[in-house]
Enzyme design. Structure first.
Site, PDB file in Angstrom:
ATOM      1  N   CYS A 118      54.046  28.725  19.097  1.00  0.00           N
ATOM      2  CA  CYS A 118      53.320  27.856  20.026  1.00  0.00           C
ATOM      3  C   CYS A 118      52.821  26.567  19.368  1.00  0.00           C
ATOM      4  O   CYS A 118      52.362  25.660  20.054  1.00  0.00           O
ATOM      5  CB  CYS A 118      52.155  28.620  20.644  1.00  0.00           C
ATOM      6  SG  CYS A 118      52.701  30.128  21.443  1.00  0.00           S
ATOM      7  N   HIS A 260      47.719  23.583  23.689  1.00  0.00           N
ATOM      8  CA  HIS A 260      48.718  24.591  24.029  1.00  0.00           C
ATOM      9  C   HIS A 260      48.167  25.440  25.170  1.00  0.00           C
ATOM     10  O   HIS A 260      47.020  25.906  25.109  1.00  0.00           O
ATOM     11  CB  HIS A 260      49.025  25.439  22.789  1.00  0.00           C
ATOM     12  CG  HIS A 260      49.738  26.698  23.109  1.00  0.00           C
ATOM     13  ND1 HIS A 260      50.868  26.722  23.880  1.00  0.00           N
ATOM     14  CD2 HIS A 260      49.466  27.996  22.798  1.00  0.00           C
ATOM     15  CE1 HIS A 260      51.264  27.974  24.032  1.00  0.00           C
ATOM     16  NE2 HIS A 260      50.433  28.763  23.380  1.00  0.00           N
ATOM     17  N   ASN A 290      52.024  30.808  29.768  1.00  0.00           N
ATOM     18  CA  ASN A 290      52.141  30.334  28.387  1.00  0.00           C
ATOM     19  C   ASN A 290      53.628  30.164  28.079  1.00  0.00           C
ATOM     20  O   ASN A 290      54.353  31.141  27.970  1.00  0.00           O
ATOM     21  CB  ASN A 290      51.493  31.374  27.468  1.00  0.00           C
ATOM     22  CG  ASN A 290      51.632  31.035  25.992  1.00  0.00           C
ATOM     23  OD1 ASN A 290      52.419  30.170  25.613  1.00  0.00           O
ATOM     24  ND2 ASN A 290      50.877  31.727  25.156  1.00  0.00           N
TER      25      ASN A 290
END
Ligand code: UT7
Length: 336
Positions: A118, A260, A290
């Site tokens: 990520c 993020h 996500n």
């Protein structure tokens, strides 16, 4: 950083792509013991996009996002010198960037994958910027793309509710030092906690015991959510502050906070710790979940399409995740 810079780096255009197929919280509650209420209140996620169809891979999404960014930048693919594909879900362990290079016809580009989960897109901006600011390359295509749906244990309610598939791309170009928009960065890694979030290779078979030959396969995403949450909320604000201090930029000068997109509660907690008004948070995880390395460029592309970001706005971008890795890039947006 400025003193070592021979020229600047400027984001020319963005593009993004998500699969057509969506999966909402109600649908997930039919396959694992969960509810829309639990997922919404604990994460802010309502639905996510999932790549379906035979032989579809991260490359397809990356190609779509790249073409959009190239069109917006009015660049021919042959003008790209370097392609960086930030992904942790390639369809080839040797790398997928060269497939993207071939499919978009970027015949003059070097291409490689960057694996940092990520944090991949943040590390990608920093990597690309080095090549531009030291005059080595003129045009770089940076893609953040992941299809973690293929690495999810769909019976594990602690992870399967979180992730979605997407790709985001930017074209970043060298420019005069006065127009430089990637102002500074702060990167960190702590491998002591790598086991908090992983897709581990597991040795399984020994077809020839006398030769000690082993074979195995990769497992599913594992995450210790509580620990990763605590890590993100404690380390990300420190990383941002370090970066702002090195630039002599005050928290009040920040126009946009682009983190993020892991969990809405993390976005709010980081903003609160830094005393940043929540209306400066860029968020779209309610629609996409996500999306790992894609989450930052996907949200940036959407914010630009909505006309949120203006010339000279200060955007603080921070990524965090497996490794553990985390990092901040401060960008001053330059409209073309
Ligand atoms: O992208 C990389 C970075 N990733 C992150 O930053 C993610 C960070 N972590 C998180 O966002 C949160 O930790 C989660 C959203 C993953 C989990 O939220 P939480 O508030 O930390 O929940 P928890 O893991 O502490 O679980 C609380 C309870 C547990 O039940 P008990 O033990 O209290 O009875 C879980 O078993 O919630 C249960 N639970 C669920 N219940 C319904 C866990 N997952 C679910 C679920 N539905 N999907």
């Amino acid at each position: 950083m400025k003193s070592f810079m021979l020229q600047g780096a400027k984001i020319l255009a963005t593009g993004s792509a998500v699969p057509d197929s969506s999966l909402n919280n109600y649908q997930i509650s039919r396959i694992v013991k969960t509810s829309d209420e639990w997922i919404s209140t604990r994460t802010g996620i309502k639905e996510r996009r999932i790549l379906t169809g035979d032989n579809k891979s991260v490359v397809d999404l990356a190609v779509l996002a790249s073409r959009k960014a190239l069109n917006k930048a009015s660049l021919h693919p042959s003008e790209i010198n370097l392609i960086i594909l930030a992904t942790s879900s390639p369809n080839d362990l040797f790398g997928s960037a060269s497939r993207v290079q071939s499919k978009i016809g970027a015949i003059n580009a070097v291409a490689f994958d960057l694996t940092a989960a990520c944090s991949g897109f943040v590390l990608g901006i920093v990597t690309a910027t080095q090549f531009l600011q030291n005059c080595k390359y003129r045009n770089i295509l940076l893609i953040g793309a992941d299809v973690l749906s293929k690495w999810i244990d769909w019976s594990d309610r602690s992870t399967c509710i979180l992730f979605g598939d997407a790709a985001g791309a930017i074209v970043i170009q060298s420019c005069s030092i006065e127009d430089n928009s990637v102002l500074d960065f702060q990167l960190d890694t702590d491998g002591d906690y790598a086991n908090y979030l992983s897709i581990l290779y597991q040795q399984e078979l020994n077809p020839h015991p006398e030769l000690n030959l082993y074979q195995g396969s990769f497992k599913y995403v594992y995450m210790n959510g509580k620990e990763v949450y605590k890590f993100a909320v404690s380390q990300v604000p420190l990383s941002i502050l370090k970066c702002l201090n090195s630039l002599n930029i005050k928290v009040n000068d920040i126009d946009w906070l682009l983190l993020h997109q892991a969990n809405e509660r993390i976005l709010m907690a980081v903003a609160e710790k830094l005393s940043i008004n929540s209306n400066k948070i860029i968020a779209n995880l309610n629609k996409y979940g996500n999306t790992s390395a894609a989450s930052i460029p996907l949200a940036l592309d959407e914010a630009l399409q909505q006309g949120k970001i203006s010339n000279n706005d200060i955007i603080v971008i921070a990524g965090f995740g497996a490794g553990l890795t985390w990092g901040t890039v401060v960008v001053q947006w330059k409209s073309s």
